[in-house]
Design an enzyme around this catalytic site. Sequence first.
Site, PDB file in Angstrom:
ATOM      1  N   TYR A  31       0.756  -1.295   0.009  1.00 58.03           N
ATOM      2  CA  TYR A  31       0.112   0.057   0.029  1.00 58.03           C
ATOM      3  C   TYR A  31       0.782   1.325   0.119  1.00 58.03           C
ATOM      4  O   TYR A  31       0.281   2.507  -0.274  1.00 58.03           O
ATOM      5  CB  TYR A  31      -1.006   0.246   1.174  1.00 58.03           C
ATOM      6  CG  TYR A  31      -1.650  -1.045   1.504  1.00 58.03           C
ATOM      7  CD1 TYR A  31      -2.091  -1.829   0.444  1.00 58.03           C
ATOM      8  CD2 TYR A  31      -2.660  -1.352   2.704  1.00 58.03           C
ATOM      9  CE1 TYR A  31      -2.887  -3.052   0.535  1.00 58.03           C
ATOM     10  CE2 TYR A  31      -3.568  -2.354   2.729  1.00 58.03           C
ATOM     11  CZ  TYR A  31      -3.571  -3.220   1.798  1.00 58.03           C
ATOM     12  OH  TYR A  31      -4.497  -4.313   1.900  1.00 58.03           O
ATOM     13  N   HIS A  66       0.965 -11.601   2.671  1.00 55.82           N
ATOM     14  CA  HIS A  66       0.001 -10.835   1.850  1.00 55.82           C
ATOM     15  C   HIS A  66      -0.819 -11.738   1.125  1.00 55.82           C
ATOM     16  O   HIS A  66      -1.998 -11.488   1.022  1.00 55.82           O
ATOM     17  CB  HIS A  66       0.565  -9.637   1.295  1.00 55.82           C
ATOM     18  CG  HIS A  66      -0.359  -8.517   0.890  1.00 55.82           C
ATOM     19  ND1 HIS A  66      -0.028  -7.126   0.851  1.00 55.82           N
ATOM     20  CD2 HIS A  66      -1.712  -8.822   0.666  1.00 55.82           C
ATOM     21  CE1 HIS A  66      -1.194  -6.615   0.491  1.00 55.82           C
ATOM     22  NE2 HIS A  66      -2.260  -7.364   0.546  1.00 55.82           N
ATOM     23  N   SER A  79      -2.894 -13.982   4.641  1.00 57.47           N
ATOM     24  CA  SER A  79      -3.790 -13.222   3.780  1.00 57.47           C
ATOM     25  C   SER A  79      -4.098 -13.801   2.563  1.00 57.47           C
ATOM     26  O   SER A  79      -2.926 -14.341   2.045  1.00 57.47           O
ATOM     27  CB  SER A  79      -3.499 -11.717   3.747  1.00 57.47           C
ATOM     28  OG  SER A  79      -4.695 -11.182   3.024  1.00 57.47           O
ATOM     29  N   SER A 114     -12.538   3.669   3.980  1.00 58.51           N
ATOM     30  CA  SER A 114     -13.271   4.835   3.757  1.00 58.51           C
ATOM     31  C   SER A 114     -11.983   6.018   3.738  1.00 58.51           C
ATOM     32  O   SER A 114     -11.291   5.942   4.697  1.00 58.51           O
ATOM     33  CB  SER A 114     -14.618   4.967   4.081  1.00 58.51           C
ATOM     34  OG  SER A 114     -14.913   6.561   3.629  1.00 58.51           O
TER      35      SER A 114
END
Length: 268
Positions: free
Chosen positions: A37, A102, A133, A226
């Site tokens: 990210y 990940h 993940s 968000s």
Amino acid sequence: MPTIHLGVYLTSGKETYQAVRWALEAGYRGVDSAQMYHNEKESGKAISDFLSSEANTQSLTRKDMHFTSKLASNSAYDTARSAIKRSVKACGLGYIDLFLLHSPYGGKRARLDSWRAVEDAIHDGEVKTGGVSNYGVKHLQELLDSNPRIPPAVNQIEVHPFNTRKDITSFCQQHNIVVEAYAPLVRALRMKHPMIVTLSKKYSCTPGQLLVRWSLQHGYVPLPKSVKKERIVENSQIGGFAIEDGDMRAMDELDEYLVTDWDPTDCR
């Protein structure tokens, strides 16, 4: 582990920092980042700044926060171990609460070598808890069959009423692996689905709140994402209602194996 974490996927720079600050001020205590990210630094700084700010009215400390990051790609042990150290340094928080592999990409040896690096990071105090993940059942079984010193505590996967992943979630629950639900809001692709609209009206909540509540009632840890303050606040305000059993079953039946991003769960 907090029951709801803010996801910061596809956010960067000031946007990440502001979203995390708003979330912490709204009562979130978990932030879910990743090496891929490219916002570990901004997430960590937002946490540190919040703790030292007047907004921290409860006198919270680092131990009250929960920061997650993830290894970008499985690799040889030394490469993975160095990458974990870089993440700890980047976030500036002293340690990482939860560190995940990940994805299962890279093959069996890379997966197991990378897990060994996570175990050693836990042993060395750089990481508190380890997990994975996007692992399918075969990847989880492979890791458990390797007799790890530390079994995975978490499997973070895409799960929501339109992609329930019963095979993976049931395996996790049988083996005491916490399911973290990413994309719990279905990336807003099904907010106007007739059943979601109808049940939102029935429970006097927003579609987002309904979807987060569904996740919590299944025992998952949702990661709503968000960057809008009102949505961040709204998505965490789900304590005022419970979805009835019949409605939970009806929502489960919405499953259409909807993948909103990627699905490495069946890779070799």
